[in-house]
Design a protein around this motif. Sequence first.
Motif, PDB file in Angstrom:
ATOM      1  N   THR A  80       5.160   6.694   2.067  1.00 17.04           N
ATOM      2  CA  THR A  80       5.101   5.664   3.105  1.00 17.04           C
ATOM      3  C   THR A  80       4.541   4.404   2.460  1.00 17.04           C
ATOM      4  O   THR A  80       3.501   4.445   1.796  1.00 17.04           O
ATOM      5  N   THR A 117       3.457   0.348   3.086  1.00 19.24           N
ATOM      6  CA  THR A 117       3.088  -0.682   4.048  1.00 19.24           C
ATOM      7  C   THR A 117       2.906  -1.989   3.293  1.00 19.24           C
ATOM      8  O   THR A 117       2.214  -2.027   2.275  1.00 19.24           O
ATOM      9  N   ASP A 118       3.537  -3.060   3.799  1.00 22.87           N
ATOM     10  CA  ASP A 118       3.384  -4.349   3.118  1.00 22.87           C
ATOM     11  C   ASP A 118       2.217  -5.124   3.713  1.00 22.87           C
ATOM     12  O   ASP A 118       1.529  -4.662   4.623  1.00 22.87           O
ATOM     13  N   ASN A 154       0.873  -1.177   0.000  1.00 22.98           N
ATOM     14  CA  ASN A 154       0.000   0.000   0.000  1.00 22.98           C
ATOM     15  C   ASN A 154       0.903   1.216   0.000  1.00 22.98           C
ATOM     16  O   ASN A 154       1.825   1.309   0.817  1.00 22.98           O
ATOM     17  N   GLY A 163       2.087  -5.568   7.501  1.00 19.68           N
ATOM     18  CA  GLY A 163       2.089  -4.378   8.339  1.00 19.68           C
ATOM     19  C   GLY A 163       3.435  -3.708   8.539  1.00 19.68           C
ATOM     20  O   GLY A 163       3.529  -2.746   9.293  1.00 19.68           O
ATOM     21  N   CYS A 164       4.495  -4.190   7.877  1.00 17.95           N
ATOM     22  CA  CYS A 164       5.792  -3.505   7.971  1.00 17.95           C
ATOM     23  C   CYS A 164       5.705  -2.198   7.197  1.00 17.95           C
ATOM     24  O   CYS A 164       5.141  -2.143   6.105  1.00 17.95           O
ATOM     25  N   VAL A 165       6.268  -1.133   7.779  1.00 17.34           N
ATOM     26  CA  VAL A 165       6.155   0.200   7.202  1.00 17.34           C
ATOM     27  C   VAL A 165       7.542   0.772   6.956  1.00 17.34           C
ATOM     28  O   VAL A 165       8.447   0.634   7.779  1.00 17.34           O
ATOM     29  N   SER A 216       9.428   4.446   4.913  1.00 18.31           N
ATOM     30  CA  SER A 216       9.150   5.708   4.243  1.00 18.31           C
ATOM     31  C   SER A 216      10.439   6.327   3.734  1.00 18.31           C
ATOM     32  O   SER A 216      11.535   6.004   4.205  1.00 18.31           O
TER      33      SER A 216
END
Length: 75
Positions: free
Chosen positions: A51, A53-54, A21, A57-59, A61
């Motif tokens: 930013t 997000t996989d 995302n 939920g890993c983020v 930026s």
Amino acid sequence: TSTVLGGTVVSPSATGNGPFNFSWNNTSTLSSGTSANPIANPVSNTTYTLTVTDAIGCVGSNNVIVTVRQPAGVE
């Protein structure tokens, strides 16, 4: 960092293995705030923050800086 002439359209991009995302800030000068490769058309120097997000939920930026230069003879 990208340097472009005023009025030029640029396409910052993000790549990798997904699904991801994407969320960009300063979306008023982007064709999409959720695309991996939006088209940017800033009128002045602009820093965009992406930013990502996989699926688990890993983020992460990063910033993309677009520097706008006026064509020669334009003030």
